[in-house]
Every structure is written in C-alpha cells, then in structure tokens.
Write a protein that holds these residues in place. Structure first.
Motif, PDB file in Angstrom:
ATOM      1  N   SER A 235       1.008  -1.493  -0.157  1.00 55.73           N
ATOM      2  CA  SER A 235       0.193   0.300  -0.148  1.00 55.73           C
ATOM      3  C   SER A 235       1.272   1.558  -0.018  1.00 55.73           C
ATOM      4  O   SER A 235       2.059   1.575   0.447  1.00 55.73           O
ATOM      5  CB  SER A 235      -1.036  -0.007   0.814  1.00 55.73           C
ATOM      6  OG  SER A 235       0.149   0.058   2.461  1.00 55.73           O
ATOM      7  N   PHE A 236       0.421   1.797  -0.616  1.00 51.07           N
ATOM      8  CA  PHE A 236       0.286   3.100  -0.070  1.00 51.07           C
ATOM      9  C   PHE A 236       1.525   3.913   1.558  1.00 51.07           C
ATOM     10  O   PHE A 236       2.582   4.592   1.336  1.00 51.07           O
ATOM     11  CB  PHE A 236      -0.355   4.504  -0.821  1.00 51.07           C
ATOM     12  CG  PHE A 236       0.622   5.939  -1.199  1.00 51.07           C
ATOM     13  CD1 PHE A 236       0.497   5.932  -2.588  1.00 51.07           C
ATOM     14  CD2 PHE A 236       0.389   6.471  -0.204  1.00 51.07           C
ATOM     15  CE1 PHE A 236       1.425   7.715  -3.154  1.00 51.07           C
ATOM     16  CE2 PHE A 236       1.299   8.041  -0.949  1.00 51.07           C
ATOM     17  CZ  PHE A 236       1.627   8.344  -1.938  1.00 51.07           C
ATOM     18  N   PHE A 237       0.769   3.766   1.689  1.00 51.44           N
ATOM     19  CA  PHE A 237       0.698   3.545   3.538  1.00 51.44           C
ATOM     20  C   PHE A 237       2.459   3.134   3.966  1.00 51.44           C
ATOM     21  O   PHE A 237       2.852   3.577   4.471  1.00 51.44           O
ATOM     22  CB  PHE A 237      -0.243   3.684   4.582  1.00 51.44           C
ATOM     23  CG  PHE A 237      -0.077   3.835   5.771  1.00 51.44           C
ATOM     24  CD1 PHE A 237      -0.617   5.275   6.689  1.00 51.44           C
ATOM     25  CD2 PHE A 237       0.408   3.231   6.526  1.00 51.44           C
ATOM     26  CE1 PHE A 237      -0.031   5.729   7.485  1.00 51.44           C
ATOM     27  CE2 PHE A 237       0.929   3.148   8.052  1.00 51.44           C
ATOM     28  CZ  PHE A 237       0.615   4.324   8.654  1.00 51.44           C
ATOM     29  N   GLN A 238       2.075   2.594   3.545  1.00 49.08           N
ATOM     30  CA  GLN A 238       3.031   1.178   3.973  1.00 49.08           C
ATOM     31  C   GLN A 238       4.381   1.166   3.481  1.00 49.08           C
ATOM     32  O   GLN A 238       5.667   1.114   3.690  1.00 49.08           O
ATOM     33  CB  GLN A 238       2.553  -0.188   3.330  1.00 49.08           C
ATOM     34  CG  GLN A 238       3.585  -1.986   3.493  1.00 49.08           C
ATOM     35  CD  GLN A 238       3.269  -3.493   3.577  1.00 49.08           C
ATOM     36  OE1 GLN A 238       2.339  -3.488   2.879  1.00 49.08           O
ATOM     37  NE2 GLN A 238       3.989  -3.689   4.361  1.00 49.08           N
ATOM     38  N   TRP A 239       4.287   1.913   1.784  1.00 50.68           N
ATOM     39  CA  TRP A 239       5.789   2.126   1.400  1.00 50.68           C
ATOM     40  C   TRP A 239       6.434   3.803   2.056  1.00 50.68           C
ATOM     41  O   TRP A 239       7.237   3.680   2.549  1.00 50.68           O
ATOM     42  CB  TRP A 239       5.519   3.092  -0.097  1.00 50.68           C
ATOM     43  CG  TRP A 239       7.189   2.824  -1.184  1.00 50.68           C
ATOM     44  CD1 TRP A 239       7.150   4.780  -0.884  1.00 50.68           C
ATOM     45  CD2 TRP A 239       8.214   2.681  -1.081  1.00 50.68           C
ATOM     46  NE1 TRP A 239       8.413   4.920  -1.354  1.00 50.68           N
ATOM     47  CE2 TRP A 239       8.554   3.748  -1.693  1.00 50.68           C
ATOM     48  CE3 TRP A 239       7.678   1.061  -1.848  1.00 50.68           C
ATOM     49  CZ2 TRP A 239      10.137   3.369  -2.351  1.00 50.68           C
ATOM     50  CZ3 TRP A 239       9.464   0.900  -1.962  1.00 50.68           C
ATOM     51  CH2 TRP A 239       9.954   1.716  -2.101  1.00 50.68           C
ATOM     52  N   MET A 240       5.094   4.174   2.802  1.00 48.57           N
ATOM     53  CA  MET A 240       5.647   5.529   2.940  1.00 48.57           C
ATOM     54  C   MET A 240       6.906   5.121   4.263  1.00 48.57           C
ATOM     55  O   MET A 240       7.260   5.888   5.057  1.00 48.57           O
ATOM     56  CB  MET A 240       4.543   6.644   3.124  1.00 48.57           C
ATOM     57  CG  MET A 240       4.013   7.606   1.493  1.00 48.57           C
ATOM     58  SD  MET A 240       2.877   8.920   2.331  1.00 48.57           S
ATOM     59  CE  MET A 240       4.159   9.697   3.173  1.00 48.57           C
ATOM     60  N   THR A 241       6.127   4.156   4.750  1.00 43.00           N
ATOM     61  CA  THR A 241       6.757   4.183   6.546  1.00 43.00           C
ATOM     62  C   THR A 241       8.376   3.466   6.117  1.00 43.00           C
ATOM     63  O   THR A 241       9.104   4.163   6.829  1.00 43.00           O
ATOM     64  CB  THR A 241       6.045   3.406   7.112  1.00 43.00           C
ATOM     65  OG1 THR A 241       5.891   1.902   6.242  1.00 43.00           O
ATOM     66  CG2 THR A 241       4.492   3.245   7.815  1.00 43.00           C
ATOM     67  N   TRP A 242       8.837   2.633   4.446  1.00 39.90           N
ATOM     68  CA  TRP A 242       9.759   2.559   4.314  1.00 39.90           C
ATOM     69  C   TRP A 242      10.693   3.590   3.740  1.00 39.90           C
ATOM     70  O   TRP A 242      11.246   3.813   4.572  1.00 39.90           O
ATOM     71  CB  TRP A 242      10.483   1.527   3.554  1.00 39.90           C
ATOM     72  CG  TRP A 242       9.547   0.177   4.449  1.00 39.90           C
ATOM     73  CD1 TRP A 242       9.339  -0.034   4.937  1.00 39.90           C
ATOM     74  CD2 TRP A 242       8.739  -0.504   3.494  1.00 39.90           C
ATOM     75  NE1 TRP A 242       8.486  -1.395   5.335  1.00 39.90           N
ATOM     76  CE2 TRP A 242       7.774  -1.430   3.393  1.00 39.90           C
ATOM     77  CE3 TRP A 242       8.469  -0.558   1.668  1.00 39.90           C
ATOM     78  CZ2 TRP A 242       7.219  -2.983   3.540  1.00 39.90           C
ATOM     79  CZ3 TRP A 242       8.158  -2.335   1.054  1.00 39.90           C
ATOM     80  CH2 TRP A 242       7.154  -3.191   1.767  1.00 39.90           C
ATOM     81  N   GLY A 243       9.824   4.261   3.265  1.00 38.69           N
ATOM     82  CA  GLY A 243       9.928   5.580   2.343  1.00 38.69           C
ATOM     83  C   GLY A 243      10.419   6.417   3.422  1.00 38.69           C
ATOM     84  O   GLY A 243      11.704   7.409   2.898  1.00 38.69           O
ATOM     85  N   LEU A 244      10.184   6.596   3.848  1.00 36.60           N
ATOM     86  CA  LEU A 244      10.357   8.407   5.653  1.00 36.60           C
ATOM     87  C   LEU A 244      11.901   7.868   6.352  1.00 36.60           C
ATOM     88  O   LEU A 244      12.455   8.133   6.069  1.00 36.60           O
ATOM     89  CB  LEU A 244       8.583   8.222   6.677  1.00 36.60           C
ATOM     90  CG  LEU A 244       9.406   8.949   7.321  1.00 36.60           C
ATOM     91  CD1 LEU A 244       9.255  11.225   6.728  1.00 36.60           C
ATOM     92  CD2 LEU A 244       7.670   9.593   8.464  1.00 36.60           C
ATOM     93  N   ILE A 245      11.761   6.814   6.508  1.00 37.24           N
ATOM     94  CA  ILE A 245      13.136   6.214   6.983  1.00 37.24           C
ATOM     95  C   ILE A 245      13.968   6.501   6.357  1.00 37.24           C
ATOM     96  O   ILE A 245      15.295   6.951   6.709  1.00 37.24           O
ATOM     97  CB  ILE A 245      12.936   4.635   7.935  1.00 37.24           C
ATOM     98  CG1 ILE A 245      11.464   4.571   8.955  1.00 37.24           C
ATOM     99  CG2 ILE A 245      14.167   4.048   8.585  1.00 37.24           C
ATOM    100  CD1 ILE A 245      11.671   3.138   9.267  1.00 37.24           C
ATOM    101  N   ALA A 246      14.264   5.865   4.839  1.00 34.11           N
ATOM    102  CA  ALA A 246      15.132   5.464   4.173  1.00 34.11           C
ATOM    103  C   ALA A 246      15.944   7.080   3.805  1.00 34.11           C
ATOM    104  O   ALA A 246      16.954   7.609   3.731  1.00 34.11           O
ATOM    105  CB  ALA A 246      14.741   5.143   3.037  1.00 34.11           C
TER     106      ALA A 246
END
Length: 514
Positions: A235-246
């Motif tokens: 999901s968009f939200f799930q990606w953002m949890t990884w993307g924010l950390i990166a």
C-alpha cells in the motif's frame, strides 16, 4: 574563458563523444548479440522463453546504450514478443493498462497543478522564511535541502531541481553582495559553500523521491513487479513507512558529508532574509487556483493514507478496510484528486477551472509511462514463459546455492546503484527488478526486501552529472567541479546502501522468522 568553463566544456565534449560511441555500439552490437543468444542451444528453456531471452538481451542493451529513445525500446520489446509468437498481443500489451500507470498519471497531473500555480515555490519560501533558519548559512543549507526533499516526494525530481535552482542562485548572489560590501570579492565558481549548496539541492531532490510511491519511477516499478509477478500488494501508506526512514537516513548522510566537505566560512549571510521576504511578497495572496490545488492534493493524500490508519484502528482483516481498498485503490485515489482539478472552478462565469488539459498534458511524462509499461510487460512475459524461473535459478546457482538475505539485498542493491549511475534509473530498475524478484523466489525468500532495496538504491545516483537530471541541472551552474561531484557521490552512495539496505534485510529476515 575561466577555468571552470573550460572544465565544463571539456567534460561536455567527452560526454558527447562517449554517448556517440555507446549508441553506435549498441545499435549494431545488441541485435547481433540477441541473434547469437537465440541460435545458441540452451537447456531448460522452452522455445517461447528462448525467444524472449533474445528479445530481453536486445531490450536491456538498448536501454543501457540508448541508440533509440528509451520509451521506444520499451515498445519494441512487447512488439517483437508478439511478432515472434512468444505471447498474443493482448498479453504483451496488457501491462500498459496496469493500474499503476494511472497512479503515476494522477500523480503527474497533481504535480503539474502544484507547479503551475506555484504551490511548490510557496512551500520552499515558507520553509526558508522560518525563524530558526534566519541568515545562518548552515541552517539555510539544511532548509534548502529539506525543501527540495519534501517537494520531490510529491513532485518530479527534475521539476523540483528546476524550481530550487534559481532560489539557490539568489541566495548565492546575496553572499557575493555581502562580501563585496565588506571589501572582499569572491568567485562563486571557486567558493566551497556554493558547491555544497548546489550539490545539496541536487541530492535532496533525488533523496526525497524515495518518500512516496509516486516520488520517483523506481518505487512504482518495483511495486508493480511485486503485484504482477508475486501477487503482493504494497500500500501507499506501507511504502511511506519505509520511504520516510530511508529519506531521513539518506538526508542525514548527505547533510553531514556535504557540510563537512563544503563548510560555510561566515556566521551569517546578510541579505538572505530580505531575499526570501521579497520572493514571498512577489507571490502575493493565495489565489482561488492555489486553494483548489491544495484541496485536490489533500483529497488524494487522504485517500492514499487512510487505509493505513484504518488497518491500525480496525485490523488488517476488517470488512470496512477490504471494501475501502476495493473502491479506492491507490490508482483511483490519484485519479480522483487529479480529476477534481478539472471540476473545481476558479471563475465559473467564464468556465475557467483549476487546470486545463493543455496544461495537464505538458506535465504528464508520457515517456516514463511507456517505459514503466514496457518494463512491466517484459517482466510479466518472463514470468508467464518460465524465463524468470530459469534466470532466478541460474542467479542462485552463481551465488552458491543458498545465499543469505543480506547478501541477496546487498548484491542487487549495488547492481541497481552502478547501473543507475550510467543509464536511466528507471531503465536500470526495469532490468534488475524481475531478476532480483525471481532470484529471491527461487531461493525461497520473501521478495519484498530485495524489491524495496533496489528501488531505494536506484535513487542513489550521485556521482556523475548524467546520473540524474537534478545532477545535470546544478552542474550546469558551473559551481561544481566534476571531481567534487564524484568524490561526494561515492561517499553518499555507498554509505547510503550500507545504512539502508542491510538493516532492511535484517528487519525482514527477523520478521519472517518470527
């Protein structure tokens, strides 16, 4: 002609000569190699898979050498697959109607509206005008990077760099005028802080792209491969949890490296605050078009992230969540926000709406959509013909039979990084993505970590002006010696891979085990 101009001209001529040779070699060499592959007996491949392997060789080499435009090559692959009888036309071109295409299209239209009505500039100048920034050069350095990174999470990296570039030039002009007022003349082409500020702008534009699925093409490409080849939806939200950390890790690395190599030699920049205030004054009051754009963008973002909050509140198996995902998948959310732009009026009597089609179509990167579709098409055909399984088994065999998750992630991350330095990071992801996913599946591993790692690593193209459009834009200023870009790019590239991909692999291994 000054020293920097001579260096830039020499580099440009060398690039042109290299590109000419690369394209000529690819134009004739790739078809010859593809034919050799086709006529070479290969055990374990069906006739269709063997034909597709030859086509993949041609497409991959043309993506790298670019004898024809990359989007054209992306259409050549599916077309040859139909002509040679690998798959029917409906199968070959089905990927060009993948919902991910429309997610990207909606993102492009929303980004175009933000640029057309100056929302991106308003945000950048708002951030630079904060009291904690002031006239401190180190904080300005940080604020410029933050503005570029946060904008490029939603707007094209190239467009963000083009928007931030004149802002940086204005700040550097303030520095030069401040020194002149104090009786000191400086050459910005040899001024360390100018080099650092320009590099921070370019790197932050690429770094911010990892934040959201629509931030940069490699993100959506890998999500598309996961969905198409593994039936795994992220999901968009799930990606953002990884993307924010990166993004945070990448940004910290870039800021520390650049601020240490290119430190400011003054405590304040006289005129910086006045420059920012004057630019804010030029923007004037908020217009109806700007307010409408923010509303449409807010609708899309809300629809994108709401499933994540519903999952947290109601659980992943909630009937409400399942119904929401069926009615408002990410592509529909993007199109809903984008289509509202054509419905919300700014002057209803004159039938003027927030965005016109002539404006919108200029913001849609049709070449990227075609490249994206072509990559998904080739990946899908590899899976259907069994070629991906054969390639995956071969890669696992070369890696010793039982590679660790960390080794798998690290190897494909470095491959994605090195290839994205030399060619389009979108094309690089299209080439490496299917191979990595099938290799992970052949090894019995979860394909998500290696997919995420490839997407994140493909955004780490910091060493050369040709690696990413933001690099090329700031390099054109003449304030960045090529040797400085290579040196800082090497540091950030490989520290970034170590700090993101290896912990990612460890995290997913522990998640699978438990």
């Amino acid at each position: 002609m000054d020293k920097m101009s001579q260096e830039a001209l020499a580099v440009k001529r060398a690039e042109q000569a290299f590109d000419r040779k690369r394209r000529t070699i690819g134009l004739f060499g790739a078809p010859i190699l593809a034919l050799l592959v086709f006529f070479t007996p290969i055990a374990g491949l069906t006739l269709e898979a063997h034909k597709l392997l030859a086509i993949m060789v041609l497409v991959a080499l043309w993506w790298i050498t670019e004898p024809v435009p990359i989007p054209v090559t992306s259409l050549i692959g599916p077309t040859l697959a139909v002509i040679t009888g690998v798959v029917p036309a409906g199968t070959a071109f089905a990927a060009f109607a993948n919902p991910m295409i429309f997610l990207f299209m909606g993102g492009f239209i929303l980004a175009k509206a933000m640029m057309t009505h100056g929302i991106d500039k308003r945000f950048a100048y708002w951030l630079l005008s904060r009291s904690w920034v002031g006239s401190n050069p180190r904080r300005i350095f940080l604020a410029v990077g933050l503005a570029a990174a946060l904008c490029s999470g939603w707007v094209s990296n190239t467009a963000t760099a083009a928007m931030m570039f004149p802002i940086c030039l204005g700040l550097l002009t303030s520095i030069k005028e401040m020194f002149a007022a104090n009786g000191r003349e400086i050459d910005l082409h040899e001024y360390k802080y100018a080099t650092g500020l320009m590099l921070m702008t370019a790197y932050s534009c690429s770094i911010g792209g990892v934040l959201t699925p629509i931030g940069t093409p490699p993100n959506l490409i890998m999500l598309g491969f996961l969905d198409q080849m593994c039936n795994i939806h992220v999901s968009f939200f799930q990606w953002m949890t990884w993307g924010l950390i990166a993004m945070v890790l990448y940004f910290i690395i870039a800021y520390i490296v650049l601020s240490r190599i290119f430190p400011a030699d003054v405590e304040r920049i006289d005129g910086a605050e006045e420059f920012v205030r004057s630019k804010i004054a030029e923007l004037g009051e908020w217009t109806r078009a700007q307010k409408n754009t923010v509303i449409c963008f807010g609708v899309a973002v809300l629809l994108w992230v709401l499933p994540g909050f519903l999952s947290i509140a109601l659980g992943g198996t909630s009937p409400v969540l399942k119904m929401y995902n069926r009615l408002f998948p990410e592509a529909v959310a993007a199109m809903a926000g984008a289509l509202l732009l054509f419905l919300l009026p700014i002057n209803f009597k004159r039938r003027q709406f927030t965005l016109t089609w002539s404006e919108a179509k200029e913001g849609i990167e049709w070449g990227t959509l075609i490249l994206f579709g072509g990559g998904l098409a080739m990946g899908g055909m590899m899976y259907k013909t069994g070629l991906s399984q054969w390639v995956g088994d071969a890669i696992i065999s070369m890696m010793g039979g039982e590679p660790s998750a960390i080794a798998m992630v690290a190897i494909f991350s470095v491959m994605a990084l090195l290839l994205s330095e030399l060619t389009s990071h979108t094309a690089a992801t299209n080439m490496i993505g299917p191979l990595a996913i099938t290799a992970a599946m052949s090894a019995g591993m979860d394909p998500i970590p290696v997919s995420v790692a490839i997407a994140l690593s493909a955004s780490l193209g910091f060493m050369l002006p040709v690696s990413t459009p933001p690099n090329a834009i700031v390099y054109a200023s003449g304030y960045i010696p090529i040797t400085k870009m290579i040196r800082t790019g090497v540091y950030i590239d490989f520290i970034g891979i170590a700090c993101v991909t290896i912990p990612l692999a460890i995290y997913f291994v522990s998640w699978i085990v438990h």
